[in-house]
Design a protein around this motif. Sequence first.
Motif, short mmCIF file in Angstrom:
data_model
loop_
_atom_site.label_atom_id
_atom_site.label_comp_id
_atom_site.label_asym_id
_atom_site.label_seq_id
_atom_site.Cartn_x
_atom_site.Cartn_y
_atom_site.Cartn_z
N VAL B 98 5.72 -7.05 -20.96
CA VAL B 98 5.73 -6.27 -19.73
C VAL B 98 6.97 -6.62 -18.92
CG1 VAL B 98 4.61 -5.99 -17.49
CG2 VAL B 98 3.25 -5.94 -19.58
N GLU B 100 9.79 -7.81 -19.94
CA GLU B 100 10.97 -7.28 -20.61
C GLU B 100 11.11 -5.78 -20.35
OE1 GLU B 100 13.58 -7.99 -21.91
OE2 GLU B 100 14.14 -6.16 -22.99
N ARG B 101 9.96 -5.10 -20.44
CA ARG B 101 10.00 -3.65 -20.20
C ARG B 101 10.45 -3.36 -18.76
NH1 ARG B 101 9.36 1.26 -21.58
NH2 ARG B 101 7.80 2.73 -20.78
N MET B 102 9.93 -4.10 -17.82
CA MET B 102 10.31 -3.89 -16.43
C MET B 102 11.81 -4.15 -16.24
SD MET B 102 7.08 -5.48 -14.42
CE MET B 102 7.74 -5.06 -12.82
N ARG B 103 12.27 -5.21 -16.88
CA ARG B 103 13.69 -5.53 -16.76
C ARG B 103 14.55 -4.35 -17.22
NH1 ARG B 103 17.65 -6.48 -19.36
NH2 ARG B 103 16.61 -6.41 -21.38
N SER B 104 14.17 -3.78 -18.38
CA SER B 104 14.99 -2.70 -18.93
C SER B 104 14.89 -1.44 -18.07
CB SER B 104 14.56 -2.40 -20.37
OG SER B 104 13.41 -1.59 -20.38
N LEU B 105 13.84 -1.35 -17.26
CA LEU B 105 13.70 -0.18 -16.38
C LEU B 105 14.23 -0.49 -14.98
CD1 LEU B 105 10.17 1.12 -17.41
CD2 LEU B 105 12.40 2.06 -18.03
N GLY B 106 14.70 -1.72 -14.81
CA GLY B 106 15.25 -2.07 -13.50
C GLY B 106 14.18 -2.23 -12.43
N LEU B 107 13.00 -2.63 -12.84
CA LEU B 107 11.93 -2.84 -11.87
C LEU B 107 11.67 -4.32 -11.72
CD1 LEU B 107 9.44 -0.13 -13.22
CD2 LEU B 107 10.93 0.05 -11.21
N VAL B 109 8.75 -7.34 -10.36
CA VAL B 109 7.35 -7.55 -10.01
C VAL B 109 7.17 -7.62 -8.50
CG1 VAL B 109 5.35 -9.04 -10.32
CG2 VAL B 109 7.03 -8.81 -12.15
N LEU B 112 7.09 -4.33 -6.85
CA LEU B 112 5.84 -3.64 -7.17
C LEU B 112 4.71 -4.13 -6.29
CD1 LEU B 112 6.97 -2.03 -9.41
CD2 LEU B 112 5.17 -2.88 -10.92
N LEU B 113 4.63 -5.45 -6.17
CA LEU B 113 3.57 -6.02 -5.35
C LEU B 113 3.73 -5.58 -3.90
CD1 LEU B 113 3.19 -9.62 -6.76
CD2 LEU B 113 1.78 -7.59 -7.18
#
Lengths: 122, 122, 122, 122
Positions: B98, B100-107, B109, B112-113
């Motif tokens: 998760v 890693e996926r967020m990193r690649s999407l530029g998001l 945590v 988000l919180l």
Amino acid sequence: MNTNWHDNSPIYRQLKQRIVSMMLEGLLKPGDALPSVRQIAAEFKLNPITVSRAYQELADETLVEKRRGLGMYMTDGAREKLLTSEREQFLKNEWPAVLERMRSLGLSVKELLASANAGGVA
Amino acid sequence: MNTNWHDNSPIYRQLKQRIVSMMLEGLLKPGDALPSVRQIAAEFKLNPITVSRAYQELADETLVEKRRGLGMYMTDGAREKLLTSEREQFLKNEWPAVLERMRSLGLSVKELLASANAGGVA
Amino acid sequence: MNTNWHDNSPIYRQLKQRIVSMMLEGLLKPGDALPSVRQIAAEFKLNPITVSRAYQELADETLVEKRRGLGMYMTDGAREKLLTSEREQFLKNEWPAVLERMRSLGLSVKELLASANAGGVA
Amino acid sequence: MNTNWHDNSPIYRQLKQRIVSMMLEGLLKPGDALPSVRQIAAEFKLNPITVSRAYQELADETLVEKRRGLGMYMTDGAREKLLTSEREQFLKNEWPAVLERMRSLGLSVKELLASANAGGVA
DNA sequence: GTGGTCTAGACCACT
DNA sequence: GTGGTCTAGACCACA
């Protein structure tokens, strides 16, 4: 390299995801040519049809365009399109699912982040 | 109710997951009898063999025990076993994926919180 | 005691085997009365029908006889009958199967005996 | 040939055991492809699902690996894995049980071996 | 009543 | 071609 095809998802989808990642990372830029089906098939010992299917889906989503006689090329708006759609997909489906899963396991994001900062995650 | 079988994974696995969830939530307690194969089959309009397969896998993982002629019962250590194994699975594989996926999407945590607290997520 | 019903064979058969063992060991002698169905059922928390079935098979093999109104009794020739039939069964089927299994695993009886003498088996 | 399915255990388990034997005997080698589900189903007049279940269990024990769209293949460490686990199983459970059974029948291994050498066993 | 197994036949996804 | 899943319906052993 042959550390491939770990998970159970179809190979063509894993291949597609790999290309998507390269686009997101900037390793592949708009206008760049993608390796030919045969190249990839040879390199990864795959059936060309499997590779084709990955490219086909990329083309269907207009992330890639076929130039007849030349090959496949990354389209101009590809990266933006990807960022938008994948982000939406992530925020709407994946992230809530992760939160729900953590809840059922009694884990909290805060703790995870804290332990990560403390070196708790490799 | 018929809000069943959303995703593409086999029904018997979704059924299994549903029971696992009930164990984690405490809706099913150690020693409790599970609904009979035929009950579930009738309720969800499934073939008994499909239900059977879900129970089979649960029994293989010793989350459930068969009392011959009587039915299936949740085992004593089931919840603890589940929490341990699923947490490990989550921390070792899912959570890093998760991130890693967020990193690649530029998001991130944190964002988000923050946006969640601000009502950004339904 | 409740260390019962380990294996997957039917309970009535395990029960039967237990009685047969007692006969072979001499714990049960010709003319002795067997415990009543109800006694055993209560002691092991079994359905009386299950106990009955074990007794029935013993009676079918004339190892036990029903005396009406009194109960079940071990017959006179029971032990000899058992020794003969079980030995034949063992020599004709079980022992050859064991040898074949050992062969396929690359084990030899001699070695096993030797290691046993040397304390190799608990 | 139709000398099949002697005992009462499920067909899929007998089938599985047959393949395990071939691995132990070396008739099947690491990397070898196993006959396809449909081939076996046709040859033995079985339902493909029955064959599938045997393969499934072999795959669960990592004795066999699925190559998607291609078939099932014997894994590399399969034979060693089998030898180790089956030997342990034999020494820990089966052999002691055999000895106990022989004791109760008044038989001794030495005598059996002696009579075998003298031609007592086929 | 319980679960276990099998068949026949169909459909699907993947390579 | 490969394996995977599901249904409908049947039969069995066990408690």
